[in-house]
Design a protein around this motif. Structure first.
Motif, mmCIF file in Angstrom:
data_model
loop_
_atom_site.group_PDB
_atom_site.id
_atom_site.type_symbol
_atom_site.label_atom_id
_atom_site.label_comp_id
_atom_site.label_asym_id
_atom_site.label_seq_id
_atom_site.Cartn_x
_atom_site.Cartn_y
_atom_site.Cartn_z
ATOM 1 N N LEU A 26 37.415 70.633 100.793
ATOM 2 C CA LEU A 26 36.795 70.877 99.697
ATOM 3 C C LEU A 26 37.530 69.910 98.584
ATOM 4 N N ARG A 27 38.759 69.823 98.814
ATOM 5 C CA ARG A 27 39.384 68.792 97.600
ATOM 6 C C ARG A 27 39.019 67.531 97.757
ATOM 7 N N SER A 28 38.605 66.894 99.107
ATOM 8 C CA SER A 28 38.046 65.556 99.260
ATOM 9 C C SER A 28 36.802 65.631 98.497
ATOM 10 N N TYR A 29 35.936 66.627 98.794
ATOM 11 C CA TYR A 29 34.525 66.510 98.289
ATOM 12 C C TYR A 29 34.446 66.567 96.797
ATOM 13 N N TYR A 30 35.486 67.389 96.222
ATOM 14 C CA TYR A 30 35.575 67.524 94.544
ATOM 15 C C TYR A 30 35.953 65.965 94.249
ATOM 16 N N SER A 31 36.996 65.402 94.956
ATOM 17 C CA SER A 31 37.495 64.010 94.457
ATOM 18 C C SER A 31 36.509 63.244 94.506
ATOM 19 N N HIS A 32 35.735 62.879 95.578
ATOM 20 C CA HIS A 32 35.076 61.892 95.744
ATOM 21 C C HIS A 32 33.529 61.969 95.628
ATOM 22 N N HIS A 33 32.997 63.183 95.850
ATOM 23 C CA HIS A 33 31.380 63.294 95.724
ATOM 24 C C HIS A 33 30.863 64.187 94.591
ATOM 25 N N PHE A 34 31.637 65.342 94.329
ATOM 26 C CA PHE A 34 30.996 66.143 93.372
ATOM 27 C C PHE A 34 30.584 65.729 91.957
ATOM 28 N N ARG A 35 31.365 64.656 91.495
ATOM 29 C CA ARG A 35 30.628 64.219 90.148
ATOM 30 C C ARG A 35 29.496 63.556 90.274
ATOM 31 N N HIS A 36 29.326 62.796 91.431
ATOM 32 C CA HIS A 36 28.094 62.105 91.707
ATOM 33 C C HIS A 36 27.078 63.003 91.970
ATOM 34 N N ASP A 37 27.455 63.889 92.689
ATOM 35 C CA ASP A 37 26.395 65.141 93.035
ATOM 36 C C ASP A 37 25.923 65.866 91.835
ATOM 37 N N LEU A 38 26.711 65.962 91.028
ATOM 38 C CA LEU A 38 26.595 66.876 89.845
ATOM 39 C C LEU A 38 25.629 65.939 88.866
ATOM 40 N N GLN A 39 25.663 64.882 88.818
ATOM 41 C CA GLN A 39 24.924 63.835 87.777
ATOM 42 C C GLN A 39 23.569 63.836 88.516
ATOM 43 N N ALA A 40 23.592 63.582 89.885
ATOM 44 C CA ALA A 40 22.255 63.519 90.456
ATOM 45 C C ALA A 40 21.306 64.969 90.173
ATOM 46 N N ALA A 41 21.972 66.013 90.553
ATOM 47 C CA ALA A 41 21.541 67.358 90.432
ATOM 48 C C ALA A 41 20.924 67.683 89.051
ATOM 49 N N LEU A 42 21.712 67.310 87.833
ATOM 50 C CA LEU A 42 21.112 67.583 86.571
ATOM 51 C C LEU A 42 20.009 66.469 86.292
ATOM 52 N N THR A 43 20.058 65.343 86.669
ATOM 53 C CA THR A 43 18.819 64.298 86.616
ATOM 54 C C THR A 43 17.628 64.952 87.276
ATOM 55 N N VAL A 44 17.888 65.524 88.465
ATOM 56 C CA VAL A 44 16.586 65.939 89.199
ATOM 57 C C VAL A 44 16.117 67.046 88.596
ATOM 58 N N ALA A 45 16.767 68.051 88.084
ATOM 59 C CA ALA A 45 16.476 69.351 87.543
ATOM 60 C C ALA A 45 15.611 69.162 86.243
ATOM 61 N N LEU A 46 16.146 67.937 85.343
ATOM 62 C CA LEU A 46 15.488 67.828 84.192
ATOM 63 C C LEU A 46 14.047 67.083 84.326
ATOM 64 N N ILE A 47 13.916 66.331 85.701
ATOM 65 C CA ILE A 47 12.584 65.935 85.913
ATOM 66 C C ILE A 47 11.824 67.178 86.522
ATOM 67 N N ALA A 48 12.361 67.895 87.630
ATOM 68 C CA ALA A 48 11.539 68.863 88.049
ATOM 69 C C ALA A 48 11.023 70.024 87.274
ATOM 70 N N ILE A 49 11.564 70.360 86.144
ATOM 71 C CA ILE A 49 10.944 71.160 85.196
ATOM 72 C C ILE A 49 9.650 70.727 84.837
ATOM 73 N N PRO A 50 9.423 69.760 84.035
ATOM 74 C CA PRO A 50 7.927 69.420 83.656
ATOM 75 C C PRO A 50 7.263 69.024 84.719
ATOM 76 N N GLN A 51 7.629 68.478 85.914
ATOM 77 C CA GLN A 51 6.810 67.996 87.034
ATOM 78 C C GLN A 51 6.126 69.523 87.644
#
Length: 350
Positions: A26-51
């Protein structure tokens, strides 16, 4: 006979060590991947709503069901499936297929229940094919068959969207040919305000995509067009808004249990098979392409099981059929997603 997997055995013999291993992961994921996944998830969500709202209208549904269609499947499918990047939910191809299959039932009281039934049938088909490792069936489908199928369904959608594009009242008829003829013969009834909003929205959408493809262009266009129509008061000039579709159903995931006659099932089962086939082709094509580009192994059977369970649970919770989305998967990757949790979080954010 192996009674324990290595992880279960380690947890049984040394629960403290197992917990420490999980904490390190979990610490490894938070340190290396969480920020990237969070950014991608927010972007996809913004597009998914109108789509999803647009896809729901294509499928003949209230937009609220489009939103539900990119929540439940998006959360469930990545947790079970094999692909690390595939974003699941209501897609353009599935909306077109659903509308085409149920073209003769548009406007009927059972239409919504039929859509959910298609989700259940297609989910069950994908689940069975995944369990019995029959995903290879999609390889024998001719590209020309799929192309013709999509062109025919796409033509139906274009005809059905002429009324929202021009403002010409749509006739109460199920025949696409009759609808097209009515639109052409009533050309003089075009509402210029509706046409200007539609053409302006398309132009802004193209410009934004040319300027910066990373921007959530669909969301920007919906916000700008909605604010413009509100400020200038064009709703009074015949520009319809979502509120004009009637009272929105209360948002909630209520259980759905199909209650149809035998004749209805005889119609719905072949339709569900068509939706399942299109969903399988779309999801596996996208996930295989992504896996190849990323140098990862894709377990086709596991992915089908994930897609099947997502659609099956979605159908019981009143969501339309789902598939892997080509557009949102591409955005997920380009936005820097690292793990499956990016796709899952996008559903949570929606």
């Amino acid at each position: 006979m192996q009674l324990f997997t290595p992880v279960n055995l380690r947890f049984t013999l040394d629960p403290m060590g197992y917990n420490q291993t999980m904490q390190r992961r979990l610490r490894s994921y938070y340190s290396h991947h969480f920020r990237h996944d969070l950014q991608a998830a927010l972007t996809v969500a913004l597009i998914a709503i109108p789509q999803s709202m647009a896809y729901a209208l294509i499928a003949g549904l209230n937009p609220i069901y489009g939103l539900a269609g990119v929540i439940i499947p998006a959360i469930i499918a990545p947790l079970i499936g094999s692909s690390s990047y595939l974003v699941t939910g209501l897609s353009n191809a599935i909306a077109i297929t659903t509308a085409g299959v149920l073209a003769g039932y548009t406007g009927t009281s059972d239409y919504l229940q039929m859509v959910f039934a298609l989700a259940l049938i297609s989910g069950l088909v994908k689940l069975i094919l995944g369990i019995f490792r029959l995903g290879w069936i999609t390889r024998i489908i001719s590209n020309s068959v799929l192309t013709g199928f999509l062109i025919g369904l796409g033509s139906l959608i274009i005809i059905n969207q002429l009324s929202p594009l021009t403002g010409i009242p749509r006739p109460d008829a199920s025949s696409a040919i009759f609808t097209l003829a009515d639109e052409l013969t009533n050309f003089n009834l075009i509402n210029p305000f509706v046409l200007m909003v539609a053409v302006g929205s398309i132009a802004i959408l193209v410009i934004i995509r040319k300027f910066d493809p990373r921007l959530p262009s669909e969301m920007v266009v919906i916000l700008l067009a909605s604010l413009f129509v509100y400020w200038v008061g064009w709703r009074d000039e015949g520009v319809r808004v979502i509120a004009d579709l009637g009272e929105l159903p209360k948002f909630g995931f209520n259980l759905f249990f199909p209650k149809f006659s035998l004749e209805d099932w005889e119609f719905l089962i072949p339709g569900g098979l068509a939706v399942a086939l299109m969903s399988m082709v779309e999801a596996l094509t996208v996930s295989k392409s992504v896996a190849l580009s990323k140098g990862q192994h894709l377990n086709v059977s596991k992915e089908l099981v994930g897609q099947g369970i997502a659609s099956l649970i979605g159908g019981f919770l009143q969501t339309p059929p789902s598939s892997g989305s080509t557009a949102r998967t591409a955005v997920n990757i380009s936005s820097g997603a690292r793990t499956k949790l990016a796709a899952t979080m996008s559903g949570v954010f929606v």
